[in-house]
Write a protein that holds these residues in place. Structure first.
Motif, mmCIF file in Angstrom:
data_model
loop_
_atom_site.group_PDB
_atom_site.id
_atom_site.type_symbol
_atom_site.label_atom_id
_atom_site.label_comp_id
_atom_site.label_asym_id
_atom_site.label_seq_id
_atom_site.Cartn_x
_atom_site.Cartn_y
_atom_site.Cartn_z
ATOM 1 N N UNK A 76 5.977 27.629 85.979
ATOM 2 C CA UNK A 76 7.167 26.932 86.463
ATOM 3 C C UNK A 76 8.301 27.943 86.647
ATOM 4 N N UNK A 77 9.348 27.529 87.352
ATOM 5 C CA UNK A 77 10.492 28.405 87.595
ATOM 6 C C UNK A 77 11.096 28.934 86.298
ATOM 7 N N UNK A 78 11.134 28.097 85.253
ATOM 8 C CA UNK A 78 11.724 28.541 83.980
ATOM 9 C C UNK A 78 10.927 29.680 83.365
ATOM 10 N N UNK A 79 9.600 29.656 83.499
ATOM 11 C CA UNK A 79 8.773 30.752 82.973
ATOM 12 C C UNK A 79 8.960 32.011 83.808
ATOM 13 N N UNK A 80 9.070 31.847 85.116
ATOM 14 C CA UNK A 80 9.282 33.016 85.979
ATOM 15 C C UNK A 80 10.647 33.649 85.734
ATOM 16 N N UNK A 81 11.636 32.841 85.379
ATOM 17 C CA UNK A 81 12.954 33.408 85.039
ATOM 18 C C UNK A 81 12.855 34.278 83.798
ATOM 19 N N UNK A 82 12.024 33.881 82.835
ATOM 20 C CA UNK A 82 11.817 34.697 81.636
ATOM 21 C C UNK A 82 11.211 36.042 82.013
ATOM 22 N N UNK A 83 10.284 36.027 82.965
ATOM 23 C CA UNK A 83 9.669 37.272 83.440
ATOM 24 C C UNK A 83 10.729 38.156 84.107
ATOM 25 N N UNK A 84 11.579 37.552 84.934
ATOM 26 C CA UNK A 84 12.613 38.314 85.643
ATOM 27 C C UNK A 84 13.600 38.951 84.670
ATOM 28 N N UNK A 85 13.944 38.216 83.607
ATOM 29 C CA UNK A 85 14.878 38.752 82.607
ATOM 30 C C UNK A 85 14.230 39.897 81.832
ATOM 31 N N UNK A 86 12.972 39.689 81.408
ATOM 32 C CA UNK A 86 12.270 40.734 80.663
ATOM 33 C C UNK A 86 12.061 41.968 81.526
ATOM 34 N N UNK A 87 11.824 41.780 82.823
ATOM 35 C CA UNK A 87 11.591 42.901 83.723
ATOM 36 C C UNK A 87 12.845 43.455 84.351
ATOM 37 N N UNK A 88 14.020 42.910 83.987
ATOM 38 C CA UNK A 88 15.323 43.396 84.473
ATOM 39 C C UNK A 88 15.386 43.426 86.000
ATOM 40 N N UNK A 89 15.071 42.311 86.632
ATOM 41 C CA UNK A 89 15.138 42.219 88.090
ATOM 42 C C UNK A 89 16.600 42.237 88.531
ATOM 43 N N UNK A 90 16.901 43.048 89.528
ATOM 44 C CA UNK A 90 18.249 43.126 90.092
ATOM 45 C C UNK A 90 18.238 42.441 91.451
#
Length: 349
Positions: A76-90
């Motif tokens: 889900x989008x909420x899980x993908x947001x966790x990935x983006x935060x952990x991976x420091x997406x800019x």
């Protein structure tokens, strides 16, 4: 001699492979550039497998037949947001933006991650919403579902289809920008970290390992400490309006045939559960449970309502709604939650 951060990271990745971790590593080799100012960081995160709440995963396709049939799930989008935060997406606020043309809303999201040499590795994602096509697809979807209701008359089936189509279409039209923005960003995150389209439940129970890079600094150096303090002060002031931040460009009317060619419709074009139908910041007056319920797909909402009805001894078939209620599911959820609280609050003697 102590091991280099790159050697330690490689060891951790090898160990994670042996323990069946889900590796989310960008398409960049983990090789130390000469005199690199950056070092690798590996973060471990877990995804909730509670399918009843539907917050981080939702059902995907099914494989096999009979006893060998098993269900797969998507993030889900909420899980993908966790990935983006952990991976420091800019996110690139200049290249990202919204375009509308003849009822079609398209959002382009451009995001990147830091490489070991300091460069940014970027990906672009597009997500469009054609309101005319959307309504037709919703109608076809609910007409197919209505065929299963053998105990209903044709008029009742038509009324059911009309109600559901109007309800879903109204919600998606009102929040089309949020839907498109979330869908576009999700595609960028999937592409950057090679997130699989679907996972088995066994895979989801294993941790996810995310790779990112950060600036290598000597935190004992007084100058470095002063820089860090200055940046922290800037960040704190930014929260309270003391700093300016780039904003997404305003919607523009444009001919964008090229964008449509770059963004062919795929299986998550319509009704994508990973793009919540209601943004939280537009839900004033709702508590967190009501927001989570509203953001869930219809199957998850049904499961929640059946569970609450069972706990409260309520018959959903006999549930009565006021004439002015538009969202009957949300109304039923609120009433059942009130009834459950009244039961819990009863004096146990």
């Amino acid at each position: 001699m102590s091991k280099d951060k790159y050697d330690l990271a490689l060891e951790k990745i090898d160990d994670a492979k042996k323990n069946k971790y889900n590796l989310l590593i960008p398409s960049i080799p983990l090789e130390k550039p000469e005199n690199s100012l950056f070092e690798p960081v590996l973060e471990t995160l877990y995804v909730s497998t509670d399918i009843q709440n539907g917050k981080e995963i939702y059902p995907g396709s099914s494989s096999g037949t009979g006893k060998s049939k098993f269900q797969k799930y998507r993030l889900h989008a909420s899980a993908l947001r966790k990935v983006a935060i952990a991976g420091a997406v800019k996110w690139d606020s200049v290249q990202s933006g919204l375009m509308r043309d003849n009822g079609i809303t398209t959002f382009r999201a451009v995001g990147g991650v830091l490489k070991a040499d300091g460069d940014i590795y970027q990906e672009a994602g597009y997500y469009d919403l054609d309101l005319e096509v959307l309504k037709d697809d919703l109608k076809a979807q609910y007409e197919e579902k209505a065929r299963d209701y053998d105990d209903k008359t044709e008029k009742e089936k038509r009324d059911y289809v009309t109600y559901c189509v109007n309800r879903d279409f109204r919600a998606k039209r009102q929040h089309q920008l949020k839907l498109c923005e979330t869908g576009a960003k999700n595609r960028v995150i999937r592409s950057l970290f090679h997130v699989k389209s679907e996972y088995t439940m066994e895979e989801l129970k294993n941790p996810f390992l995310v790779l990112r890079f950060k600036l290598r600094m000597d935190y004992q150096d007084p100058i470095v400490k002063q820089i860090i303090y200055s940046e922290q002060i800037k960040a704190a002031l930014g929260v309270f309006g003391g700093a300016t931040h780039p904003q997404l460009q305003a919607p523009i009317d444009a001919e964008f045939t090229t964008l449509n060619q770059l963004n062919p419709r795929d299986d998550d074009y319509l009704g994508d559960p990973e793009a919540p139908p209601f943004p939280e910041d537009d839900m004033s007056g709702m508590d967190s449970e009501e927001i989570d319920f509203t953001n869930s797909d219809k199957e998850t909402q049904d499961s929640i309502l059946f569970d609450l009805a069972k706990k409260t001894g309520t018959s959903l078939k006999k549930f009565k709604f006021p004439d002015n209620v538009e969202d009957k599911r949300l109304y039923a959820f609120r009433e059942l939650k009130k009834k459950l609280k009244e039961i819990d609050d009863e004096i146990p003697f």
